[in-house]
Write an enzyme that holds these catalytic residues in place. Sequence first.
Site, PDB file in Angstrom:
ATOM      1  N   GLY A 121       0.867  -1.101  -0.114  1.00 14.90           N
ATOM      2  CA  GLY A 121      -0.018  -0.027  -0.044  1.00 14.90           C
ATOM      3  C   GLY A 121       0.810   1.300  -0.073  1.00 14.90           C
ATOM      4  N   ASN A 173      -7.383   3.752   9.083  1.00  9.99           N
ATOM      5  CA  ASN A 173      -6.707   2.727   9.640  1.00  9.99           C
ATOM      6  C   ASN A 173      -6.994   2.723  11.141  1.00  9.99           C
ATOM      7  OD1 ASN A 173      -5.065   4.724   8.617  1.00  9.99           O
ATOM      8  ND2 ASN A 173      -3.528   4.097   9.876  1.00  9.99           N
ATOM      9  N   GLN A 195      -7.529  -0.055   3.691  1.00 11.41           N
ATOM     10  CA  GLN A 195      -8.277  -0.772   4.862  1.00 11.41           C
ATOM     11  C   GLN A 195      -9.503  -1.217   4.514  1.00 11.41           C
ATOM     12  OE1 GLN A 195      -7.028  -1.832   7.685  1.00 11.41           O
ATOM     13  NE2 GLN A 195      -5.015  -0.833   7.975  1.00 11.41           N
ATOM     14  N   SER A 241      -3.622  -3.413  -0.500  1.00 11.72           N
ATOM     15  CA  SER A 241      -2.283  -4.040   0.109  1.00 11.72           C
ATOM     16  C   SER A 241      -2.637  -5.390   0.260  1.00 11.72           C
ATOM     17  CB  SER A 241      -1.962  -3.452   1.173  1.00 11.72           C
ATOM     18  OG  SER A 241      -0.938  -3.948   1.964  1.00 11.72           O
ATOM     19  N   GLY A 242      -1.887  -6.326  -0.014  1.00 12.56           N
ATOM     20  CA  GLY A 242      -2.354  -7.852   0.556  1.00 12.56           C
ATOM     21  C   GLY A 242      -2.182  -8.302   1.753  1.00 12.56           C
ATOM     22  N   HIS A 243      -1.478  -7.866   2.412  1.00 12.09           N
ATOM     23  CA  HIS A 243      -1.473  -8.270   3.916  1.00 12.09           C
ATOM     24  C   HIS A 243      -2.388  -7.858   4.882  1.00 12.09           C
ATOM     25  CE1 HIS A 243       0.789  -5.051   6.355  1.00 12.09           C
ATOM     26  NE2 HIS A 243       0.989  -4.452   4.977  1.00 12.09           N
ATOM     27  N   THR A 274      11.697  -7.394 -11.628  1.00 13.73           N
ATOM     28  CA  THR A 274      11.092  -8.785 -11.794  1.00 13.73           C
ATOM     29  C   THR A 274      10.062  -8.946 -10.533  1.00 13.73           C
ATOM     30  OG1 THR A 274      13.106  -9.585 -12.509  1.00 13.73           O
ATOM     31  CG2 THR A 274      11.555 -11.217 -11.710  1.00 13.73           C
ATOM     32  N   CYS A 302       1.703   1.923  11.792  1.00 18.57           N
ATOM     33  CA  CYS A 302       2.670   2.476  11.081  1.00 18.57           C
ATOM     34  C   CYS A 302       3.400   3.701  11.653  1.00 18.57           C
ATOM     35  CB  CYS A 302       2.122   2.770   9.715  1.00 18.57           C
ATOM     36  SG  CYS A 302       1.301   1.457   8.989  1.00 18.57           S
TER      37      CYS A 302
HETATM   38  C1  LIG Z   1      -4.712   3.331   5.172  1.00 18.71           C
HETATM   39  C2  LIG Z   1      -3.390   2.406   4.876  1.00 18.71           C
HETATM   40  N1  LIG Z   1      -2.877   2.869   3.801  1.00 18.71           N
HETATM   41  C3  LIG Z   1      -1.578   2.580   3.493  1.00 18.71           C
HETATM   42  C4  LIG Z   1      -1.072   1.477   4.249  1.00 18.71           C
HETATM   43  C5  LIG Z   1       0.691   1.014   3.883  1.00 18.71           C
HETATM   44  O1  LIG Z   1       0.347  -0.516   3.415  1.00 18.71           O
HETATM   45  P1  LIG Z   1       1.520  -1.436   3.378  1.00 18.71           P
HETATM   46  O2  LIG Z   1       1.918  -1.702   4.781  1.00 18.71           O
HETATM   47  O3  LIG Z   1       1.097  -2.476   2.545  1.00 18.71           O
HETATM   48  O4  LIG Z   1       2.776  -0.505   2.758  1.00 18.71           O
HETATM   49  C6  LIG Z   1      -1.681   1.108   5.475  1.00 18.71           C
HETATM   50  C7  LIG Z   1      -0.837   0.114   6.511  1.00 18.71           C
HETATM   51  O5  LIG Z   1      -1.140   0.266   7.598  1.00 18.71           O
HETATM   52  C8  LIG Z   1      -2.559   1.922   5.624  1.00 18.71           C
HETATM   53  O6  LIG Z   1      -3.469   1.482   6.996  1.00 18.71           O
END
Ligand SMILES: Cc1ncc(COP(=O)(O)O)c(C=O)c1O
Length: 373
Positions: free
Chosen positions: A69, A147, A173, A193-195, A231, A318
């Site tokens: 993300g 988030n 999110q 975002s995948g995770h 890649t 984050c």
């Molecule tokens: C709203 C939002 N945007 C972007 C991200 C960043 O995603 P990534 O961890 O895949 O870089 C997060 C991660 O917590 C998020 O909550």
Amino acid sequence: MIYFDHNATTPLDGRVLEAMLPYLKSCHGNPSSLHRPGRIARDAVETARAQVAALVGATASQVVFTSGGSEANNLALKGLAWSLKPGHIRIGATEHPSVVESARLLAGHGWDCRTLTVDARGLIEDAALDAIAKNPPDIVSVMLANNETGVIQDVARIAALATGAWLHCDAVQAAGKIPLNFARTGVHLMSLSGHKIGGPKGAGALIADASVPLTPLIHGGGQEKGLRGGTENVAAIVGFGKAAELAASELQQRSRWLRRLRDRLEQGIEKLPGATVFARTAERLPNTLQFAVAGYDGETLVMLLDRHGIAVSSGSACAGGAREPSPVLLAMGVDPALATGAVRISLGKDNTEAEVERLLTALGRILETGQTY
Ligand SMILES: Cc1ncc(COP(=O)(O)O)c(C=O)c1O
């Protein structure tokens, strides 16, 4: 350990791991190679592209795979800005640091960057929307779901007002938690975002309308239609695709379950003396609840719960351990002392009612006995 920090990251779904394993063990081809192993890897990447597109009502050709993300947000803002003359950019006041810091960088390169103020519920204020409707900036970036608080913005309304602007939406999110349709929201760019949806870390996507002028951040061998050289991380992309497919097919049952758990939690937390649930009256993600207890520091509560075997977060993971009050809550006008107490509980599809009861019991005990860390 009971895990209630799914907005930071989710456990890898077992079915996703199964889908990824062949690409870690034996299918080692480079998707750009012409031979059979290469073509097998290319097919896997293209299947994942279609799966990710389907989750958000986009077409496969609109999906640009990234490392996550943060990179998608950087590519959206900087990629657009490098393609335009410096002008005006507006971002929501509660955006993720990857949007905030990208905008800050652009401000140092001649862009006029300002925030769109939010009200006490975390929703962008009408006055800020009127201003962009009257005087459309070049770029607008607004997240779909926050988030920390889980607050959901009316992005379709913002898109309708901000005609003439390139509109980016951070849907990291929101994806997999609420129904999403790229075309119907009316935005030009959307980050995923995948995770956050049961996939692996290190795979995400920027959904980009073909009309958007984008300069790549990473130049290289022309991968991802020239928008992201390097890649491809095939196994992670395959995992992201599988996670997206599962999230799409299980969306309704997951969100019903999450909402039920969240509502029970909220009920219990609101009964705690001195507790405030943030953004209580706004439309929020079904899995997210942020609260504070007067007189308690958020990090202290996180560590006390950790001792009880329960993982939650103090604000955004984050934000990296800083003891500053959450900027999201400050933007909503929350008193800094109360904002310092913020604790975020973010539920996942595999959490149970018994786990929620354990959290409430542990919290009650901590507050009753005045435990300190
Ligand atoms: C709203 C939002 N945007 C972007 C991200 C960043 O995603 P990534 O961890 O895949 O870089 C997060 C991660 O917590 C998020 O909550």
